[in-house]
Design an enzyme around this catalytic site. Structure first.
Site, mmCIF file in Angstrom:
data_model
loop_
_atom_site.group_PDB
_atom_site.id
_atom_site.type_symbol
_atom_site.label_atom_id
_atom_site.label_comp_id
_atom_site.label_asym_id
_atom_site.label_seq_id
_atom_site.Cartn_x
_atom_site.Cartn_y
_atom_site.Cartn_z
ATOM 1 N N SER A 152 31.732 38.226 -37.064
ATOM 2 C CA SER A 152 31.675 37.740 -38.441
ATOM 3 C C SER A 152 30.270 37.926 -38.994
ATOM 4 O O SER A 152 29.280 37.688 -38.297
ATOM 5 C CB SER A 152 32.053 36.253 -38.493
ATOM 6 O OG SER A 152 31.864 35.747 -39.799
ATOM 7 N N TYR A 175 31.503 27.514 -35.470
ATOM 8 C CA TYR A 175 32.007 28.880 -35.601
ATOM 9 C C TYR A 175 30.892 29.875 -35.947
ATOM 10 O O TYR A 175 30.718 30.887 -35.268
ATOM 11 C CB TYR A 175 33.099 28.934 -36.660
ATOM 12 C CG TYR A 175 33.639 30.340 -36.865
ATOM 13 C CD1 TYR A 175 34.495 30.907 -35.925
ATOM 14 C CD2 TYR A 175 33.271 31.094 -37.975
ATOM 15 C CE1 TYR A 175 34.983 32.199 -36.092
ATOM 16 C CE2 TYR A 175 33.754 32.384 -38.153
ATOM 17 C CZ TYR A 175 34.601 32.934 -37.215
ATOM 18 O OH TYR A 175 35.071 34.211 -37.373
#
Length: 257
Positions: A152, A175
């Site tokens: 990401s 995350y």
């Protein structure tokens, strides 16, 4: 019409979402694909939908016994891999009906429960590396082995330290930071494996609507899969690269760390 080139790939977390789309594209381009899924039943259902040279394999990356059994299955059936796609990941361990804002608020470093942090990092960092280590002997048997990590842009230290980045407030300790750690470990692996001609790359699908974010992403799974599929199929991307999500024209960008 499917191509034939007899290359062998394993995609983790491939019974749905980005992983499913990657597995499907690989089959369509001539790969024999192992579709990794925590639930073998769900994996078999997905494999049946995709069709072709695809084989469901029970693989919970957080379970050492499951990983061991998956390794033994690949050893018995093919004995080598040309491509490993590390796609399996989680974004949080809380209730699935929370909004992204609620998840983000709960995962800021000043308040995130350490046990939640450990759970996310266990999947996204430690277990992903453990799976990579487990299948590395098979990759070493390939002439042009590749490891593709679905990561990401949220994990980019460069982007998140830029005061002009409108998304920097979304950089959380669970995350987001787990993807920073994953990027760092995989860059380290890319450097280590350069001499063995094993390519290691990272790719961000962008903010895609998948179960990872309770389908609150802004991009469709088909659109978000474009760049991961491109990276998974390409043998020309330099090792250690981090590729960004596709733009509206289908082009891509090289993202900063």
């Amino acid at each position: 019409m499917q191509k034939e080139n007899n290359k062998i790939a394993l995609v983790t977390g491939a019974n749905k979402g980005i992983g499913y789309q990657i597995a499907k594209a690989l089959v369509e381009n001539g790969y024999r694909v192992y579709l990794g899924s925590r639930s073998l039943e769900n994996g078999e259902k997905a494999a049946l939908e995709i069709g072709g040279n695809i084989h469901a394999i029970a693989l919970d990356i957080t379970d050492p016994i499951s990983v061991k059994n998956a390794v033994e299955k690949v050893q018995q059936e093919t004995g080598h891999l040309d491509l490993l796609v590390n796609n399996a990941a989680i974004s949080n361990v809380g209730p699935s009906n929370r909004t992204m804002e609620e998840v983000l608020t709960a995962q800021m470093p000043s308040v995130v429960p350490i046990e939640d942090l450990r759970a996310v990092w266990e999947t996204n960092v430690f277990s992903t590396l453990a799976v990579t280590q487990a299948f590395l002997p098979f990759l070493r048997k390939s002439q042009r082995a590749r490891i593709v990590n679905v990561s990401s842009a949220l994990g980019s230290l460069t982007l998140n330290s830029d005061l002009e980045n409108p998304f920097r407030n979304g950089f959380d300790a669970a995350y987001g930071a787990s993807k920073t750690a994953l990027n760092g470990i995989m860059l380290s692996l890319a450097i280590e494996l350069e001499k063995e001609n094993i390519n290691v790359t990272m790719v961000s699908p962008g903010f895609t609507a998948t179960e990872l974010n309770n389908f609150q992403g802004t991009d469709t799974v088909e659109f978000g899969s474009l760049e991961p599929i491109k990276v998974a199929l390409s043998e020309d991307i330099p090792t250690g690269s981090f590729r960004g999500p596709a733009d509206i024209s289908g082009a891509n960008s090289h993202l900063p760390w």
